[in-house]
Design a protein around this motif. Sequence first.
Motif, PDB file in Angstrom:
ATOM      1  N   GLY A 116      -4.266   7.071   4.042  1.00  0.00           N
ATOM      2  CA  GLY A 116      -3.088   6.631   3.308  1.00  0.00           C
ATOM      3  C   GLY A 116      -1.805   6.722   4.101  1.00  0.00           C
ATOM      4  N   TRP A 119       0.836  -1.205   0.000  1.00  0.00           N
ATOM      5  CA  TRP A 119       0.000   0.000   0.000  1.00  0.00           C
ATOM      6  C   TRP A 119       0.869   1.254   0.000  1.00  0.00           C
ATOM      7  CZ3 TRP A 119      -3.325  -1.999   4.679  1.00  0.00           C
ATOM      8  CH2 TRP A 119      -4.206  -2.976   4.216  1.00  0.00           C
ATOM      9  N   LYS A 129       2.304   1.998  -3.225  1.00  0.00           N
ATOM     10  CA  LYS A 129       1.255   2.165  -4.239  1.00  0.00           C
ATOM     11  C   LYS A 129       1.277   1.029  -5.273  1.00  0.00           C
ATOM     12  CE  LYS A 129       1.161   7.194  -3.689  1.00  0.00           C
ATOM     13  NZ  LYS A 129       0.391   7.025  -2.453  1.00  0.00           N
TER      14      LYS A 129
END
Length: 551
Positions: free
Chosen positions: A426, A343, A346
């Motif tokens: 994020g 994550w 990305k």
Amino acid sequence: MKNYTLILLIAVVAALFFIPFLGHVHLFDWDEINFAECSREMLKLNDYTRIHIDFKPFWEKPPLYFWMQSTVMKWFGVTEFAARFPNAICGIVTLVVVFSIGRRIYDTSFGILWALAYGGSLFPNMYFKSGIIDPWFNLFIFLSLYYFILYHWKKNGFDKDGLTKPLYFYVLWSGLFMGLAILTKGPVALMLFLLVLGVYLIYNRFKLYFNWWHAILFLVTSFAVLSTWYVYETISQGPWFIIEFLKYQYRLFTTHDADQAGFWGYHYIVLLVGCFPASILAFPAFFSKQYSSRFDKDFKKWMTFLFWVVTILFTIVQSRIIHYSSLAWFPVTFLAAYSIYKWELKMAVYKKYVGVFLGILGGIISLLILGVAVIGLKVKLLAPYVDDVFAKANMEANVHWGGWEGIVGILLVVSLIIGIRKLKRGQFYRAAFTLFGAMAIVVFLASAIIVPKVEQYSQAASIDFFIARQGEDCYVHCLGFKSYGVLFYTMKEKPTNPNSYNEEWLISGNIDKPVYFVTKIDRVQNYKFPQLKELYRKNGFVFLKREPPAR
């Protein structure tokens, strides 16, 4: 920060979490006290090749873990701290190992994430504060598999830098750790290793090339480690003990213990709850298909196969207890770190369901912790509504609860809210530190504050009675239930009268010294004999005494 500084930092933090309060609560029946008693008797008998329990041969386990425990007992005395200290050291080593492996295969960030996931998940953290065998057993199997993976990569030309050692180097280390694993808990270690290898071979259509001489070297190295016990014991005292040990290992996988039975999904539920929050964070990694390199894909494949082999095998095996599937903690925490790592880079998209499931399962765990504190305040008011006689009497224990113990559950709730928010924004690395760090703190606080109070209900009355008998020339025996506490906490000496193993003789025979009996309140009616005088009752236990006849 340099790698050796990070390793030192991880070791220090792990020590601060795992070592304090090791002796803060009695050892728990059965496994913790069972193993500690084996180590105590090892010292008492000065016999380091044959394991004993109640001064009789105990061939269920090989000796390596008991060597560790008995060594620490020599340093610190026969105490709860000494019994649990080897696993605290295992916790420190394990976090350093997963950090080092994660850094070597990926980078420093991944290594930190993996160490966080392992040290900050519920059961993995708890078991490093226990006195059972499995943490060392799992570590040795994992290291054996890891060095075989490195061998496979070098042999088959994987694009991994740093594989500069000759092939036999990786084979020797793999064999060494396999030997240690078998010497810790038995041949099941090799079976697990071979099953994972077999699944990998089948998946890759047998496109894995290895040198048969290297396979022989692996087995020879493992056997050399095992010979420190198997061969020495056989040569010095004959094959009987080793034969009985091997018979037991066979029975372990071919017979059914009704007390350990569970439904088919037992180990998956145990891992889901026990590895929280890593278990939830690991879900997306099972489905991730984007890889940065050939070795990235391959290592994840090995970890996935390890997970499925462990969980399916111990679903098929009829005996089921929590730590049977604990080897799966390595792949689960790896996959959790993998999800967060991808994550952050990305290379994978964060899935909202992760936050939802973290909130649901984390909320349930938080409520359970809060519930313990709330119930503790009102436990005596609830006792009349409990049908089980023994459990009702347990609840009469005089345990002081202030209500503030619930702060442990509140801490988990707050950290979940913050961690899930960071995931949504994020901020994946910060979320990892929040979630795993909070769980580590929760386990630490629960071990120090809540567990000792819960133990007061379950077994403390009997343990205190056993401790009071230390040094007294008497027999102590449990009626209607099995406990290893009667051995360890009385510091039982080797019996000189073989009749002392005979319950009927202790109750009605011509005894040569006083006999104390411990039974449970729901079973005492089975032992209404005039020669047994009731001393008192406490928290569900009934304490009796029989005096020897006048001489």
